[in-house]
Enzyme design. Structure first.
Site, PDB file in Angstrom:
ATOM      1  N   ASP A 466       0.797  -1.233   0.000  1.00 35.30           N
ATOM      2  CA  ASP A 466       0.000   0.000   0.000  1.00 35.30           C
ATOM      3  C   ASP A 466       0.825   1.276   0.000  1.00 35.30           C
ATOM      4  O   ASP A 466       0.567   2.186  -0.772  1.00 35.30           O
ATOM      5  CB  ASP A 466      -0.833   0.046   1.292  1.00 35.30           C
ATOM      6  CG  ASP A 466      -2.184  -0.575   1.119  1.00 35.30           C
ATOM      7  OD1 ASP A 466      -2.540  -0.899  -0.014  1.00 35.30           O
ATOM      8  OD2 ASP A 466      -2.866  -0.717   2.137  1.00 35.30           O
TER       9      ASP A 466
HETATM   10  O1  CEZ Z   1      -2.806  -2.351   5.272  1.00 37.11           O
HETATM   11  C1  CEZ Z   1      -2.528  -3.538   4.532  1.00 37.11           C
HETATM   12  C2  CEZ Z   1      -3.532  -3.635   3.412  1.00 37.11           C
HETATM   13  O2  CEZ Z   1      -4.811  -3.773   3.964  1.00 37.11           O
HETATM   14  O3  CEZ Z   1      -1.219  -3.488   4.004  1.00 37.11           O
HETATM   15  C3  CEZ Z   1      -0.841  -4.522   3.108  1.00 37.11           C
HETATM   16  C4  CEZ Z   1      -1.789  -4.576   1.934  1.00 37.11           C
HETATM   17  O4  CEZ Z   1      -1.445  -5.618   1.054  1.00 37.11           O
HETATM   18  C5  CEZ Z   1      -3.197  -4.748   2.445  1.00 37.11           C
HETATM   19  O5  CEZ Z   1      -4.078  -4.754   1.368  1.00 37.11           O
HETATM   20  C6  CEZ Z   1       0.573  -4.288   2.674  1.00 37.11           C
HETATM   21  O6  CEZ Z   1       0.751  -2.982   2.273  1.00 37.11           O
HETATM   22  O7  CEZ Z   1       0.118   2.388   5.329  1.00 37.11           O
HETATM   23  C7  CEZ Z   1      -0.825   1.703   4.963  1.00 37.11           C
HETATM   24  O8  CEZ Z   1      -1.767   2.161   4.309  1.00 37.11           O
HETATM   25  C8  CEZ Z   1      -0.731   0.240   5.331  1.00 37.11           C
HETATM   26  O9  CEZ Z   1      -0.623  -0.441   4.165  1.00 37.11           O
HETATM   27  C9  CEZ Z   1      -1.783  -0.323   6.244  1.00 37.11           C
HETATM   28  O10 CEZ Z   1      -2.983   0.253   6.027  1.00 37.11           O
HETATM   29  C10 CEZ Z   1      -1.887  -1.847   6.237  1.00 37.11           C
HETATM   30  C11 CEZ Z   1      -2.161  -2.196   7.652  1.00 37.11           C
HETATM   31  O11 CEZ Z   1      -1.528  -3.366   7.975  1.00 37.11           O
HETATM   32  C12 CEZ Z   1      -3.601  -2.242   8.064  1.00 37.11           C
HETATM   33  O12 CEZ Z   1      -4.177  -3.504   7.923  1.00 37.11           O
END
Ligand code: CEZ
Length: 788
Positions: A466
């Protein structure tokens, strides 16, 4: 410090050894996380996530966060208990008085959380569980006098309501309902919000089955000068029966009683939650009076449909009772959001197809019906007509299509329901309707179209990761991982199409897979491993020459999965991963963690080193690698990393992780080299794509039970040290009991069908490791002999 009871429930015997430890419950409408000390995080859906109990500030609406700090005024459910003769004040389970108990036990069951706390010769038993499909926590409290003297006691349940609104908030006791009812007007400014907010449940109630002797709804007055750990209101008697008049409300009730030696008090029961009107509270409370705590029979229902036995009962308990439950939680709750990220929705469904295949099917259709006619998948899947894309879903990510074949492959393995591919469904932005197979082909074509002249996949503002938002925000940057993940997706899709007898089409995706693999190999190999990407300005990262973020796990894992690495490359990657990424608490997803902003990579590099995507032991990423190792036949190494995703049966490891072994968290802190003393600490966040993948790995890789068109292919990869194991599961309506045994007598894996007398089990058709002609309703008992 922690043990599992025979029914799989998990017990923690201290409120301070791991102060962040928590368990969770959910129903269709809500989720509650219970910290061992009495702090509680709760959320409900209306349909967007909302709160009926908050902290003393207006809390921002956000998704569930990792490593949430608790503070003294954190929302909680506290039961103050005063021994009036001894003039002692206690609180259960622990906060806010923080008095060390003679005995402390938090017990996490599948459907309830319980505490048994003993202060001197007074014992308090608390149980909480949730209503069915309504926003209500139930609590029961019973006090026992273990002494040989009569005790004069005062019990004051204190439920946080919190600062609800700067427009209007209040709280009062209703004698008709025997409830404290706190009301608010959700703050707003735009006139249209007035109309939008009409459906909101603006009341927080605490209903009791016993009439209190006194009560208090004004938080500040309750606390007074004494503070939460020694509230002024408890030094007077009784409570002043005071409403909250535009003050922060609280729901506190008081009961005074005597207990003879050995006597147990009445069972005081409460319901705490959200409602729209007092009439609704009145009508719902009729059922609350009869609400009974679920019988703590462990998880007999889930045990019957899925169970493993293995040398470590500690690990078996986590898999049978808790991982399976976590997979169900994701499938049932969609992480309490109305717009789950598409990749999360698809992967959560991947896990859920082992639990509820028909639900998984519906999810595939829901997701595909929101696809664009271009083949692109949206950033989030809308689950409610009024839902909007929020937070991260407003940021363009380019990976959502790749998860489709992984999900559909798993679904077909479990169900053999190839008719799914012929279902006709529409698009988000066109009147046209096409088959599921065409939808997925379009998704693969879209991935193909989003490539640069080298054939590498554009990343835009992120892929699976993300916060990797600045690699390609100017339109040039590419993701090596996405390129090879696309190869894997196209390969899986080509294989599925062969099974569905679409040979020509399959050939096309086979070629596309080759093309992705080729570009990846030509441009992304760095000598010992694959790079992670190439930024807008042409800088490759995840290279041996980088001092931070030198190696990333995901491109290596998917290179294995996509068959994009030759044996030499594989050996080199396995060694590099072990050298750079392994820690005693699992595999880090990158190393060394970034210590400052790298503008050609983005926000991920600003996260604290070793937390979340910046070099933690990110279990989702570790699971991909474990899966890849199993598919490459590296069972022993895979198991070693698999085991590290679970808290171990050892106090030192448990204290380090600080988490109850009732879920797999999204991450454990990494940056092992930099912060060895912090590494391993759990994020406490149970929302994670790892649950689905780990369950799949256990079933299909470790126990080797994979469905196919003929039935089941059994290709176990039990660790070489295991002498025996057992898997029982329901599959396509049939019941399998598979016993694995290692002997010197065989050179290859050998299967026997065990025929029990009196038709208790059916004869399976076995050829080699293939079981076929499975019939729903039948019981199959199979013996698997493994060579030593
Ligand atoms: O969110 C996850 C996502 O829900 O991070 C994963 C991604 O594959 C998932 O779909 C890896 O990036 O900074 C952010 O926005 C983070 O990416 C978080 O939101 C992250 C957290 O672990 C929350 O679940």
């Amino acid at each position: 410090m922690i043990e599992f009871a025979a029914d799989g429930s998990c017990r923690l015997n201290s409120p301070n050894a791991m102060p962040l430890a928590a368990g969770y419950l959910w129903n269709q409408k809500m989720m509650v996380q219970y910290n061992c000390r009495g702090y509680v995080t709760s959320q409900f859906m209306q349909p967007e996530p909302a709160k009926y109990s908050t902290g003393p500030n207006i809390e921002a609406t956000t998704f569930m966060q990792p490593e949430q700090p608790y503070f003294s005024h954190y929302p909680g459910r506290f039961f103050y208990l005063q021994d009036l003769v001894a003039k002692q004040l206690y609180s259960a389970p622990y906060e806010p008085c923080r008095i060390n108990a003679q005995h402390f036990e938090m017990r996490c069951y599948q459907d309830s959380i319980q505490w048994l706390v003993r202060y001197g010769d007074i014992e308090i038993e608390l149980t909480s569980w949730l209503g069915d499909n309504e926003v209500a926590e139930f609590w029961s409290c019973q006090v026992s006098n273990l002494s040989d003297q009569t005790k004069s006691l005062k019990l004051t349940p204190y439920f946080t309501v919190g600062y609800l609104s700067w427009m209007n908030q209040q709280g009062d006791y209703s004698p008709e309902l025997n409830a404290i009812i706190c009301q608010k007007v959700t703050p707003y400014q735009k006139v249209e919000q007035y109309f939008d907010n009409q459906h909101l449940a603006e009341m927080t109630f605490l209903w009791a089955d016993h009439q209190p002797d006194s009560w208090q709804a004004n938080q500040a007055a309750f606390e007074g000068e004494g503070g939460l750990h020694k509230p002024s209101a408890l030094t007077h008697e009784p409570l002043p029966c005071q409403p909250a008049i535009y003050q922060t409300p609280v729901a506190a009730m008081q009961y005074e009683f005597e207990l003879a030696p050995g006597e147990r008090s009445a069972c005081y029961r409460f319901a705490f939650g959200a409602a729209k009107t007092t009439a609704e509270i009145a009508s719902r409370s009729k059922a609350w009076a009869d609400a009974k705590a679920p019988r703590n029979a462990g998880s007999s229902a889930t045990v019957r449909s899925f169970q493993v036995d293995m040398p470590s009962s500690w690990l078996a308990n986590q898999i049978n009772h808790w991982l399976y439950r976590q997979v169900s939680y994701h499938g049932e709750s969609n992480r309490l959001t109305t717009d789950p990220q598409t990749r999360n929705y698809l992967q959560d469904a991947l896990g859920y197809c082992f639990v509820a295949p028909e639900q998984c099917r519906a999810r595939i259709i829901t997701a595909l019906s929101q696809q664009f006619a271009s083949g692109q998948m949206p950033d989030g899947v809308l689950l409610h007509p009024d839902a909007k894309l929020k937070y991260i879903n407003q940021v363009p990510h380019t990976d959502h299509c790749v998860w489709l074949p992984m999900l559909v492959e798993t679904y077909l393995q479990e169900t053999n329901d190839y008719q799914l591919l012929d279902e006709i469904i529409g698009f988000a932005d066109s009147q046209q309707s096409v088959s599921v197979a065409q939808h997925i082909s379009l998704a693969m074509d879209w991935l193909d179209a989003q490539r640069d002249e080298r054939g590498l996949s554009y990343i835009a503002q992120g892929d699976w990761c993300d916060p990797m938002n600045m690699v390609g925000y100017q339109g040039q940057g590419v993701s090596a991982w996405l390129t090879v993940a696309s190869a894997y997706a196209c390969q899986l899709w080509a294989d599925i199409l062969v099974n569905a007898s679409h040979h020509q089409l399959s050939h096309r995706y086979q070629q596309l897979a080759d093309s992705f693999r080729q570009s990846f190999n030509q441009h992304c190999w760095d000598g010992q491993w694959f790079v992670r990407g190439i930024s807008d300005n042409g800088t490759a990262f995840g290279c041996a020459t980088d001092t931070e973020g030198r190696i990333f796990l995901n491109p290596q894992s998917f290179a294995f999965l996509a068959g994009a690495a030759d044996p030499q490359q594989k050996a080199s990657m396995i060694a590099a991963i072990q050298q750079h990424l392994a820690t005693p608490y699992g595999l880090q997803m990158l190393a060394p963690a970034f210590t400052h902003m790298h503008e050609h990579i983005g926000r991920v590099t600003q996260k604290f080193p070793g937390s979340a995507e910046n070099g933690s032991v990110y279990n989702h990423a570790a699971a991909f690698y474990v899966y890849a190792l199993y598919l490459s036949g590296e069972g022993d190494l895979a198991f070693q990393y698999l085991q590290q995703m679970f808290p171990a049966d050892c106090d030192e490891d448990l204290m380090r992780r600080g988490q109850l072994p009732v879920f797999v968290p999204n991450y454990y802190r990494g940056a092992f080299e930099r912060y060895p003393e912090h590494a391993g600490r759990s994020s406490q966040l149970f929302n994670t794509g790892s649950a689905a993948w780990i369950h799949r790995i256990v079933v299909q890789c470790l126990f080797g039970f994979t469905g196919n068109q003929q039935g089941v292919l059994l290709t176990p990869q039990l660790p070489s040290s295991w002498q025996s194991a057992r898997l029982t599961r329901t599959f396509r309506g049939a019941h399998f009991d598979i016993r694995y045994q290692r002997t010197n007598d065989v050179a290859d894996v050998t299967l026997h069908s065990v025929q029990k007398p009196a038709g208790q089990s059916a004869q399976a058709t076995i050829v080699g490791q293939q079981i076929s002609a499975i019939e729903a309703g039948q019981h199959y008992q199979i013996e698997v002999i493994l060579p030593r």
